[in-house]
Every structure is written in C-alpha cells, then in structure tokens.
Design a protein around this motif. Structure first.
Motif, PDB file in Angstrom:
ATOM      1  N   PRO A  30       0.840  -1.201   0.000  1.00 55.78           N
ATOM      2  CA  PRO A  30       0.000   0.000   0.000  1.00 55.78           C
ATOM      3  C   PRO A  30       0.871   1.246   0.000  1.00 55.78           C
ATOM      4  O   PRO A  30       1.978   1.249   0.553  1.00 55.78           O
ATOM      5  N   ALA A  31       0.364   2.285  -0.607  1.00 58.55           N
ATOM      6  CA  ALA A  31       1.137   3.530  -0.691  1.00 58.55           C
ATOM      7  C   ALA A  31       1.496   4.067   0.687  1.00 58.55           C
ATOM      8  O   ALA A  31       2.526   4.733   0.856  1.00 58.55           O
ATOM      9  N   SER A  32       0.697   3.739   1.686  1.00 60.37           N
ATOM     10  CA  SER A  32       0.923   4.274   3.031  1.00 60.37           C
ATOM     11  C   SER A  32       2.208   3.757   3.671  1.00 60.37           C
ATOM     12  O   SER A  32       2.745   4.395   4.589  1.00 60.37           O
ATOM     13  N   ILE A  33       2.725   2.619   3.222  1.00 59.58           N
ATOM     14  CA  ILE A  33       3.948   2.082   3.830  1.00 59.58           C
ATOM     15  C   ILE A  33       5.091   1.972   2.828  1.00 59.58           C
ATOM     16  O   ILE A  33       6.143   1.426   3.156  1.00 59.58           O
ATOM     17  N   THR A  34       4.905   2.514   1.633  1.00 61.12           N
ATOM     18  CA  THR A  34       5.965   2.421   0.624  1.00 61.12           C
ATOM     19  C   THR A  34       7.246   3.072   1.108  1.00 61.12           C
ATOM     20  O   THR A  34       8.347   2.545   0.906  1.00 61.12           O
ATOM     21  N   GLY A  35       7.119   4.207   1.777  1.00 56.53           N
ATOM     22  CA  GLY A  35       8.309   4.887   2.291  1.00 56.53           C
ATOM     23  C   GLY A  35       9.071   4.032   3.278  1.00 56.53           C
ATOM     24  O   GLY A  35      10.319   3.994   3.264  1.00 56.53           O
ATOM     25  N   ASP A  36       8.349   3.323   4.136  1.00 58.27           N
ATOM     26  CA  ASP A  36       8.996   2.440   5.105  1.00 58.27           C
ATOM     27  C   ASP A  36       9.668   1.266   4.405  1.00 58.27           C
ATOM     28  O   ASP A  36      10.762   0.838   4.792  1.00 58.27           O
ATOM     29  N   VAL A  37       9.007   0.717   3.379  1.00 55.79           N
ATOM     30  CA  VAL A  37       9.592  -0.394   2.624  1.00 55.79           C
ATOM     31  C   VAL A  37      10.905   0.040   1.982  1.00 55.79           C
ATOM     32  O   VAL A  37      11.925  -0.657   2.079  1.00 55.79           O
ATOM     33  N   VAL A  38      10.894   1.188   1.332  1.00 51.48           N
ATOM     34  CA  VAL A  38      12.101   1.690   0.681  1.00 51.48           C
ATOM     35  C   VAL A  38      13.200   1.948   1.701  1.00 51.48           C
ATOM     36  O   VAL A  38      14.378   1.638   1.477  1.00 51.48           O
ATOM     37  N   ALA A  39      12.831   2.484   2.868  1.00 51.83           N
ATOM     38  CA  ALA A  39      13.828   2.767   3.911  1.00 51.83           C
ATOM     39  C   ALA A  39      14.470   1.484   4.422  1.00 51.83           C
ATOM     40  O   ALA A  39      15.684   1.421   4.638  1.00 51.83           O
ATOM     41  N   VAL A  40      13.666   0.439   4.622  1.00 49.08           N
ATOM     42  CA  VAL A  40      14.195  -0.834   5.085  1.00 49.08           C
ATOM     43  C   VAL A  40      15.143  -1.418   4.057  1.00 49.08           C
ATOM     44  O   VAL A  40      16.226  -1.929   4.387  1.00 49.08           O
ATOM     45  N   VAL A  41      14.766  -1.348   2.790  1.00 49.92           N
ATOM     46  CA  VAL A  41      15.616  -1.890   1.726  1.00 49.92           C
ATOM     47  C   VAL A  41      16.933  -1.123   1.654  1.00 49.92           C
ATOM     48  O   VAL A  41      18.010  -1.717   1.541  1.00 49.92           O
ATOM     49  N   ARG A  42      16.860   0.189   1.725  1.00 48.95           N
ATOM     50  CA  ARG A  42      18.081   1.005   1.643  1.00 48.95           C
ATOM     51  C   ARG A  42      19.014   0.760   2.822  1.00 48.95           C
ATOM     52  O   ARG A  42      20.227   0.917   2.700  1.00 48.95           O
ATOM     53  N   ALA A  43      18.452   0.369   3.961  1.00 50.56           N
ATOM     54  CA  ALA A  43      19.281   0.127   5.148  1.00 50.56           C
ATOM     55  C   ALA A  43      20.047  -1.187   5.054  1.00 50.56           C
ATOM     56  O   ALA A  43      20.937  -1.432   5.861  1.00 50.56           O
ATOM     57  N   GLU A  44      19.714  -2.017   4.081  1.00 48.40           N
ATOM     58  CA  GLU A  44      20.373  -3.310   3.924  1.00 48.40           C
ATOM     59  C   GLU A  44      21.519  -3.199   2.915  1.00 48.40           C
ATOM     60  O   GLU A  44      21.289  -2.932   1.732  1.00 48.40           O
ATOM     61  N   PRO A  45      22.783  -3.393   3.348  1.00 46.84           N
ATOM     62  CA  PRO A  45      23.923  -3.240   2.435  1.00 46.84           C
ATOM     63  C   PRO A  45      23.917  -4.233   1.278  1.00 46.84           C
ATOM     64  O   PRO A  45      24.528  -3.976   0.249  1.00 46.84           O
ATOM     65  N   GLY A  46      23.258  -5.354   1.422  1.00 47.83           N
ATOM     66  CA  GLY A  46      23.284  -6.377   0.380  1.00 47.83           C
ATOM     67  C   GLY A  46      22.286  -6.167  -0.719  1.00 47.83           C
ATOM     68  O   GLY A  46      21.920  -7.123  -1.412  1.00 47.83           O
ATOM     69  N   THR A  47      21.816  -4.937  -0.932  1.00 45.70           N
ATOM     70  CA  THR A  47      20.806  -4.666  -1.951  1.00 45.70           C
ATOM     71  C   THR A  47      21.334  -3.708  -3.006  1.00 45.70           C
ATOM     72  O   THR A  47      22.233  -2.906  -2.757  1.00 45.70           O
ATOM     73  N   THR A  48      20.730  -3.795  -4.184  1.00 42.60           N
ATOM     74  CA  THR A  48      21.084  -2.890  -5.267  1.00 42.60           C
ATOM     75  C   THR A  48      19.930  -2.849  -6.265  1.00 42.60           C
ATOM     76  O   THR A  48      18.988  -3.621  -6.170  1.00 42.60           O
ATOM     77  N   ASN A  49      20.013  -1.945  -7.217  1.00 41.84           N
ATOM     78  CA  ASN A  49      19.002  -1.824  -8.286  1.00 41.84           C
ATOM     79  C   ASN A  49      17.606  -1.630  -7.712  1.00 41.84           C
ATOM     80  O   ASN A  49      16.641  -2.281  -8.122  1.00 41.84           O
TER      81      ASN A  49
END
Length: 321
Positions: free
Chosen positions: A9-28
């Motif tokens: 849901p759009a209401s938690i998209t910001g939190d999802v993106v923040a969690v992903v960005r906080a993980e060093p093993g992610t890209t793209n």
C-alpha cells in the motif's frame, strides 16, 4: 543474486524503501508508484544478495506486508555491475551458506495429501522398486529412487519442527501416511497379479536376492545411511548451488522399503514385509532427525556469521532490528 518484488500500500511504501536502503546487500532499487492494480498499491523492485535476503524479508514482514501486500522472490541467474559486486561484497557471509527461511518454508510447504501428481509419482516409484526387488535389479531400484518425491514432505516436517510451527507439520505427515499407504496397496495388488499369472521369479519367493536383500534388513548401516541422506538432502535444499540431483536419491531408504512391504505381503513373506516396515520407519525418522539437526546447526552458524552491531534503521518504522 535474487530479485525481490514487493507490492505494498502507498501508506507504507516509504517504510519499505527505507528498510531496503538500510540493507547493504541490496542494489538496483526501483519504486513504481501506483503500478500495482490488484491489489492496488506501489511496486518496489530490488536485487538482493542471497546472504542478505532472510534478514530483509524478516524486516519487511515486520511492516505488515504479509497482510497488506506481498513479497515475491525470483532467481536472478546473471547479475553484472559494479554495484552488484558491492552488494555481494558487503552482505554478510557466503550465499551458499545462507538459509533463507521464508524461501525454505515455501519450498517445503504444499498440499501434498491432495496432490494427484505427488501420489502418482510415489505409486509409480514404488511399483518400479517392486519390480527391481522381484528381479533383484539395482538399476530399477535407482530408477525408483529418481522418481520418489517423498523427501520434500520429510523436509517440511523438519522445517516445522525447527521453526516450532507444529501445525505446519500436519500436512506433510498426512501426505506421507496417505501416500505410502496408497503406494503399498497398489503395488501389492500389482505383485498379486504377477503371482497369479506365475510371473514372480522363484528366486524372490525363495529369498535369493543378494543385490537387494538389504532393503528388508535394517541395521546400524541403515541408520547411518538415513542420517547422511537427511543431511545431504537438507543441504541440497538450503544451498544456493547444490546439485539438483542430491535430494533425488534420498528415497534409497524409503521407496524401496515401501515396495518390499508390498511385495512381501503379496507373496506371503511376512518376515520380509516386517523387516521392510522397520526399515521404512527407521529411515523416515532418521532422515527427519538429521534434517532438524542440520537446520539448527546451519541457523546457529549463520547467526554467528552475521552477528554484528545492528545497523541504524531507526528511520524505518516496523524494522525488527
């Protein structure tokens, strides 16, 4: 690398993106606002180093995605780029050693008790094994091993035990009970038909089968083989690059034993059937025990590998760190 597709849901998209960005093993990382139609919401794509996936999924589920969205994991067979290398380098440990529990649970879950394919494969494998026993052919025993589908439910029981989700063990136990019962009955009828028509070899009736008699003779080596099979099969499920045939041969200790129960009952060799039943029970239990121990050891070793000061994700509400 693995590819993660998140619908939220759009209401938690910001939190999802923040969690992903906080993980060093992610890209793209890609965010597509309003791209999801059913259920309606935003779409987030990200490539993840395998060794970072389990922790990332845990934190995403902490945002309530299991109820309000979805997470799909896809294999990325080829990933090239400097930032891909950076993600793999910064992720903890080695991908081959990581256990992705959400992925493992998905692979070992299923409604096998109502799966026609599962039961057909088990019946066919048991019948092939029975023919191998009747003519004392190790080649046919191997062929039956290739078809045997029973290791995945056995692994499902082990995963449920390790995760202490006892209800998850009910379905694989039911599937194995129904599946083996059906396979034994159908195979017994087939052997009875062969006996009525005089096609059962005299050697089998007289107990002369030097190459396959071990199936009905459980001993300490049966336990050792079953334990090793459980370890090998579990590693094949959890490993990133394990050979696809490793888990196939787990049925060396199960399907042939079921076939020997059927053949023994059909030909009046009760002692053979009893020995095979003991073999089937011992091996089934040992495989599950070995799988449970293997998973627990893997989890403990992996926890020690990734143990480090928690990353700062205070900007990501719902994170479990």
């Amino acid at each position: 690398m693995l590819h993660l597709r998140v619908v939220c849901p759009a209401s938690i998209t910001g939190d999802v993106v923040a969690v992903v960005r906080a993980e060093p093993g992610t890209t793209n990382l890609v965010k597509l606002t309003g791209a999801a139609l059913s259920p309606a919401g935003d779409l987030v794509h990200v490539d993840v180093a395998r060794e970072a996936l389990d922790g990332l999924i845990t934190r995403l589920l902490g945002l309530g995605l299991e109820r309000s969205g979805s997470i799909v994991v896809l294999e990325a067979d080829t990933a090239i780029g400097a930032d891909v290398e950076r993600a793999q380098r910064e992720a903890p440990g080695e991908g081959d050693d990581a256990v992705v529990w959400a992925q493992l649970a998905a692979e070992t879950s299923g409604r096998w008790s109502t799966s026609v394919s599962f039961h057909l494969f088990l019946v066919i494998a048991t019948m092939i094994a029975a023919v191998g026993l009747l003519i004392d052919s190790q080649v046919l025993i191997v062929g039956a091993m290739v078809l045997g589908p029973e290791f995945t439910p056995l692994a499902g029981i082990a995963v449920a035990v390790v995760r202490r989700r006892w209800r998850d063990a009910v379905e694989p136990v039911r599937a194995l009970g129904i599946g083996f019962a059906l396979a034994i009955v159908v195979t017994m009828l087939g052997v009875l038909l062969l006996q009525v028509t005089g096609q059962v070899p005299e050697e089998f009736l007289n107990g002369r089968r030097p190459l396959t008699s071990f199936v009905a003779a459980p001993d300490v080596f049966s336990v050792i083989i079953a334990l090793l099979a459980g370890v090998a099969g579990t590693l094949s499920l959890t490993g990133d690059k394990a050979g696809p045939l490793v888990g196939v041969f787990i049925s060396v200790t199960t399907v042939p034993a079921a076939a020997d129960i059927a053949a023994g009952l059909a030909t009046g060799q009760i002692s053979t059937a009893a020995g095979a039943a003991g073999q089937l029970g011992i091996n089934g239990v040992c495989i599950v025990v070995a799988a449970v121990i293997t998973l627990r050891v893997q989890r403990r070793l992996w926890t020690s590998v990734v143990h480090r000061p928690a990353r700062d994700v205070r900007h990501a509400p719902g994170s479990r760190e």
